[in-house]
Design an enzyme around this catalytic site. Structure first.
Site, mmCIF file in Angstrom:
data_model
loop_
_atom_site.group_PDB
_atom_site.id
_atom_site.type_symbol
_atom_site.label_atom_id
_atom_site.label_comp_id
_atom_site.label_asym_id
_atom_site.label_seq_id
_atom_site.Cartn_x
_atom_site.Cartn_y
_atom_site.Cartn_z
ATOM 1 N N ASP A 455 0.619 -0.870 0.232
ATOM 2 C CA ASP A 455 -0.072 -0.148 -0.006
ATOM 3 C C ASP A 455 0.576 1.292 0.043
ATOM 4 O O ASP A 455 2.113 1.367 0.410
ATOM 5 C CB ASP A 455 -1.411 0.158 0.885
ATOM 6 N N ASP A 525 -10.878 2.144 -2.784
ATOM 7 C CA ASP A 525 -11.039 1.652 -1.899
ATOM 8 C C ASP A 525 -12.992 1.729 -1.520
ATOM 9 O O ASP A 525 -13.194 0.928 -0.249
ATOM 10 C CB ASP A 525 -11.036 2.630 -0.644
#
Length: 701
Positions: A455, A525
């Site tokens: 990430d 997301d």
């Protein structure tokens, strides 16, 4: 021969299966672009035309396109190269100095340009993917002089299309939580710029584009398209000159850019791939998809189907423990999940997002016996084990930052702006690269881990590199990305069995550069299935479904059926992210059935040919996407309602990509029908009630 050179006219012609690309050396010994589009039959079709006499306020280069223009002379359009030489001269005059050809599965042409006075050489590289109608371009600069050259802009390529005043520019825009939104705008005189200045690919624009003459559709019409393989700051400029020459220039962003090229040094630009399709946007996408599956994705896993994944983030957030993760793993395995991933919170003093990032040791309170007992339990359940990391970042509240505050990107004397309570480590530094590689290598060497979710949760700010002289600090934009690539490349070489996923607060790092190193991406997301349909549609214009992770979560669970959320996520590589502790036995049983359905068709989704039949963004009642086996023996169709009311009868869904004279059996139909019928008469699809969906299998008899 896919690369031809005609000595008499100093003409270069690059040919693929259905396209050609031509350029020639003009009377000033400059390389001039001639043509790019549908394949032409004869060398005489490509000619250098005389430039008409123009007024003193105009530039002949607005009429005749150079293949790789340096900023020099009467030229005010977008250049590919801008430099300052040591004596203060701030232009570059590029003349043709030679060429060479390398034959092979993907033949390459290299044309060498040299500055007319200084020792700067520019190699233009062209790699031909003949069957895919694609040309990959990049540039290598070499300073052959005895004094440094300041490079202020070095673009990867300029694509010129046949002159016309009515082109339409298609691109992917958006923001966090709403990435990959399809946008189409007409081009007029001037420039349309899409870019990222953020040190990552970015949520707001994506380095993919398409051009058409305003009337191309999914299935018909000429489309020119391209994608840039760079995971840092980038820029693509679509420009129409006053004389309707149309060009698209792209590469590393020249904003705040600077690179000091020492004598003997080289600078290589990222690859910029381009293609042409006479069969609309759908075929353009499929060409890029096949390229990614066969030529881009890391070879270790390119041919493997992506496993059904469960990620624990929404179930536990930072409250990670061996006991609770094991309990969730039991439920995931019972559903048919094949890969269990522990997300943020397992390391350091990571109890929230304000501390611990950078301290990559297993938290002893959460895992008193280390990760091994949980990993063994997951493996014992028949699943692979995966883990989340964010190696490029650090919290100020961490042992790493307290020991090495100089390791973060910063300007001396300025405040260090935090985002998500974190700062960026300077991957341009050798010691930082070694630290990241070392802890990641130990993590993967000491534990039986099969998957890494990598990430990156913030963009750059205060882009300083104080250890370098002031005239070199702007090199951070290039060297940071090179550092990232080097670390991942080394890890992949040391641990070839590990699958890597790229994430950057969702879709902030989706590009062909990262896909050469990481096996898949996390595009957003946002897991609301209804909103996700548009994100996934936009993603499909540039990127293959196999690379796109799509989760079923509890977002919108109170009003969208579980089957709808699954069908949406099945159109990529399937993952589950809901809190299984809150799922009823009935819901777990339904999820088990749906996972089984996905396993039966995932080879079509991940490796088949994608056809966008009905768009979720066109105001229709339904969206429809079809995946067809390359040999046309089977297909799967997804139909999902995109409006709450569907009282009116739905029109037939017209399939594509089937063999016309082959008989196919369709789920729910008593007798087989021909591919021609399914494509010409369509397939009736009935949806009962609001926000319903269907998965329909089609198989040849």
């Amino acid at each position: 021969m896919s690369i031809q050179y005609e000595e008499k006219n100093r003409l270069f012609v690059l040919e693929t299966r259905r396209t050609s690309y031509a350029m020639a050396v003009n009377g000033d010994n400059r390389l001039q672009h001639l043509y790019w589009g549908e394949k032409l039959p004869y060398a005489s079709d490509y000619t250098l035309t005389a430039v008409p006499e123009l007024a003193s306020q105009e530039s002949t280069l607005d009429v005749a396109s150079l293949e790789y223009p340096g900023w020099a002379g009467i030229y005010y359009a977008e250049p590919c190269l801008k430099t300052t030489f040591a004596d203060g001269v701030r232009d570059v005059v590029l003349e043709v100095a030679g060429h060479r050809v390398a034959e092979g599965a993907a033949p390459e042409l290299c044309i060498e340009l040299r500055d007319a006075r200084y020792g700067l050489a520019v190699e233009l590289h062209y790699r031909i993917y003949e069957e895919l109608d694609l040309i990959e371009r990049w540039v290598v600069l070499t300073n052959g002089g005895d004094r440094a050259v300041a490079v202020e802009s070095a673009q990867s390529a300029q694509w010129s299309v046949p002159g016309n005043h009515s082109y339409r520019f298609t691109h992917l825009a958006g923001k966090y939580f709403h990435e990959m939104q399809l946008r189409r705008v007409p081009l007029t005189e001037g420039k349309k710029v899409i870019e990222s200045r953020r040190s990552n690919t970015g949520h707001h624009q994506n380095p993919w584009f398409a051009l058409d003459r305003g009337n191309a559709t999914e299935t018909a019409g000429p489309v020119w398209f391209g994608a840039l393989a760079w995971s840092g700051s980038w820029k693509i400029t679509a420009e129409v000159t006053p004389f309707y020459e149309v060009r698209v220039t792209g590469g590393m962003n020249d904003f705040d850019f600077g690179y000091r090229l020492e004598p003997g040094a080289k600078l290589e630009t990222p690859a910029f791939i381009g293609g042409f399709s006479a069969e609309g946007f759908g075929e353009a996408s499929r060409l890029l998809h096949r390229h990614q599956l066969t030529n881009v994705l890391p070879k270790e896993h390119a041919g493997n189907l992506r496993k059904v994944l469960y990620n624990s983030w929404e179930a536990t957030y930072f409250d990670v423990s061996e006991k609770d993760q094991g309990a969730i793993a039991e439920k995931a395995a019972a559903m048919g999940v094949e890969l269990f991933v522990v997300d943020d919170g397992w390391f350091g003093q990571r109890h929230h997002d304000r501390a611990g990032l950078g301290d990559w040791y297993v938290n002893p309170d959460k895992f008193p016996n280390g990760l091994k007992p949980l990993i063994d339990r997951v493996h014992g359940l028949g699943m692979d084990f995966g883990i989340w990391v964010e190696p490029e970042m650090v919290n100020p509240d961490s042992d790493l930052y307290r020991a090495h505050p100089d390791w973060v990107i910063h300007f001396p004397g300025r405040a260090r702006t935090e985002a998500r309570n974190q700062l960026m480590l300077n991957l341009a530094r050798r010691d930082v690269r070694e630290y990241i590689f070392d802890f990641m290598n130990r993590l993967l060497s000491d534990h039986d881990i099969q998957f890494v979710k990598w990430d990156m949760n913030r963009p750059i700010s205060e882009p300083g590199w104080p250890e370098l002289p002031a005239d070199r600090q702007k090199e951070i934009w290039v060297e940071y990305v090179r550092g990232l690539y080097e670390i991942v490349d080394r890890l992949k070489a040391a641990h070839p069995a590990v699958v890597f996923e790229s994430c950057s607060s969702g879709g902030g790092r989706v590009d062909l550069g990262i896909l050469r190193r990481m096996d898949q991406t996390w595009p957003s997301d946002n897991t609301n299935a209804l909103e996700r349909l548009k994100i996934q549609e936009g993603y499909s214009y540039g990127y293959a479904a196999k690379t796109m992770m799509a989760w079923v979560t509890d977002n919108s669970a109170d009003w969208l059926p579980l089957s709808y959320r699954f069908h949406c996520a099945m159109m990529g590589s399937l993952g589950i992210g809901g809190n299984l502790h809150h799922w009823s036995d009935e819901k777990l049983a339904e999820a088990t059935r749906l996972i089984g359905d996905y396993k039966a068709i995932r080879h079509l989704v991940q490796e088949g040919l994608l056809y966008r039949l009905l768009s979720p963004g066109e105001g229709k009642q339904t969206t429809a996407v079809q995946y067809v086996a390359p040999d046309q023996t089977e297909a799967v169709l997804f139909v999902l309602a995109v409006h709450q009311s569907n009282a009116d009868p739905l029109p037939p869904v017209y399939l594509q990509g089937l063999e016309p004279d082959r008989l196919y059996r369709v789920d729910g139909q008593d007798r087989p029908v021909s591919g021609r019928s399914l494509m010409s008469q369509g397939l009736p699809v009935r949806l009962e009630g609001a926000f319903q969906s269907r998965l329909i299998r089609i198989a040849s008899v």
